[in-house]
Design a protein around this motif. Structure first.
Motif, PDB file in Angstrom:
ATOM      1  N   TRP A 173     -12.461  17.405 -24.080  1.00  0.00           N
ATOM      2  CA  TRP A 173     -13.586  17.861 -24.900  1.00  0.00           C
ATOM      3  C   TRP A 173     -13.284  19.245 -25.458  1.00  0.00           C
ATOM      4  O   TRP A 173     -12.520  20.024 -24.858  1.00  0.00           O
ATOM      5  N   ASP A 219     -21.598  22.283 -31.222  1.00  0.00           N
ATOM      6  CA  ASP A 219     -21.125  20.901 -31.203  1.00  0.00           C
ATOM      7  C   ASP A 219     -19.983  20.721 -30.204  1.00  0.00           C
ATOM      8  O   ASP A 219     -19.172  21.629 -30.002  1.00  0.00           O
ATOM      9  N   LEU A 246     -16.508  14.423 -33.482  1.00  0.00           N
ATOM     10  CA  LEU A 246     -17.815  14.923 -33.070  1.00  0.00           C
ATOM     11  C   LEU A 246     -18.451  13.957 -32.079  1.00  0.00           C
ATOM     12  O   LEU A 246     -18.531  12.747 -32.330  1.00  0.00           O
ATOM     13  N   HIS A 292     -16.707  18.201 -29.444  1.00  0.00           N
ATOM     14  CA  HIS A 292     -15.811  17.214 -30.030  1.00  0.00           C
ATOM     15  C   HIS A 292     -14.971  16.615 -28.906  1.00  0.00           C
ATOM     16  O   HIS A 292     -14.501  17.322 -28.015  1.00  0.00           O
ATOM     17  N   TYR A 307      -9.770  14.830 -32.561  1.00  0.00           N
ATOM     18  CA  TYR A 307     -11.058  15.282 -32.032  1.00  0.00           C
ATOM     19  C   TYR A 307     -12.185  14.830 -32.954  1.00  0.00           C
ATOM     20  O   TYR A 307     -12.196  15.131 -34.143  1.00  0.00           O
TER      21      TYR A 307
END
Length: 228
Positions: free
Chosen positions: A188, A196, A209, A198, A207
């Motif tokens: 992550w 946010d 979202l 990703h 990566y």
């Protein structure tokens, strides 16, 4: 410190009464998190806030740069043993099914690695620790999916997440469980500016979202990190 103390008083007055049954249950039954979560020690990264979890949901390990020293051929950490002991404890004592390594934007450790460890002679422990992140450079070269328009520090940070997952996989019990399908590895990356997260999704090219659709892919095992 004033903010911490006032926050503690607020917690005791306004939040603790509603949480007492949960804490009582945790005290009696112990912790049973299914996620081992590696995060950076950066104060801007707050795992439980980010994923809206309750006490008992995450087994969290935080270090400078979310670095994890790999194991040698004898299974012993080549660096500080804190992260290694957390891996051993969590896998031996807790029902861990997922391991997450979470990096973030504008990471100070990545900036230090970019600057070169020779600039950190005055802080020898930090200098030694940063060595565990230097393999992110060749990892970045092997990761063309990391967007070139990102700042250099963020590109290195995303590569570092993948490298630290490789380090996690050097521990025999992790590798055995990943191969058996009982533990899944996840990469992550948290964007501090936007909030946010990703997630590394090899099938979709890097990566992505982490929205509702991607969350379903993660739960279905489609966005897992595969160690080499």
């Amino acid at each position: 410190m004033k903010k911490l103390l006032s926050g503690l008083i607020d917690f005791r007055k306004n939040k603790l009464p509603g949480l007492r049954p949960l804490f009582d249950k945790l005290a009696r039954q112990g912790q049973k998190p299914d996620v081992l979560f590696f995060a950076c020690a950066d104060s801007r990264v707050v795992p439980n806030l980010m994923v809206s979890t309750d006490p008992g949901d995450l087994f969290v390990v935080r270090s400078v740069g979310n670095l994890i020293a790999p194991a040698n051929t004898d299974g012993i950490s080549v660096g500080d043993v804190s992260e290694a002991s957390a891996i051993e404890f969590s896998l031996a004592k807790l029902p861990i099914e997922h391991i997450v390594v979470c990096g973030h934007s504008r990471c100070g450790a990545m900036e230090a690695i970019l600057a070169g460890r020779e600039n950190y002679n005055a802080v020898p422990n930090l200098k030694a620790w940063l060595a565990h992140g230097e393999a992110a450079f060749p990892r970045l070269e092997r990761s063309p999916f990391i967007k070139p328009e990102l700042p250099a520090v963020d590109r290195l940070s995303q590569a570092n997440v993948l490298q630290q997952l490789e380090h996690v996989a050097t521990y025999a019990d992790v590798r055995k469980r990943v191969d058996a399908g009982t533990i899944t590895l996840h990469g992550w990356w948290f964007d501090v500016a936007t909030g946010d997260v990703h997630v590394y999704d090899k099938e979709r090219g890097g990566y992505i979202l982490l929205d509702e659709a991607e969350a379903e892919r993660v739960l279905g095992g489609q966005a897992a990190f595969q160690h080499s």
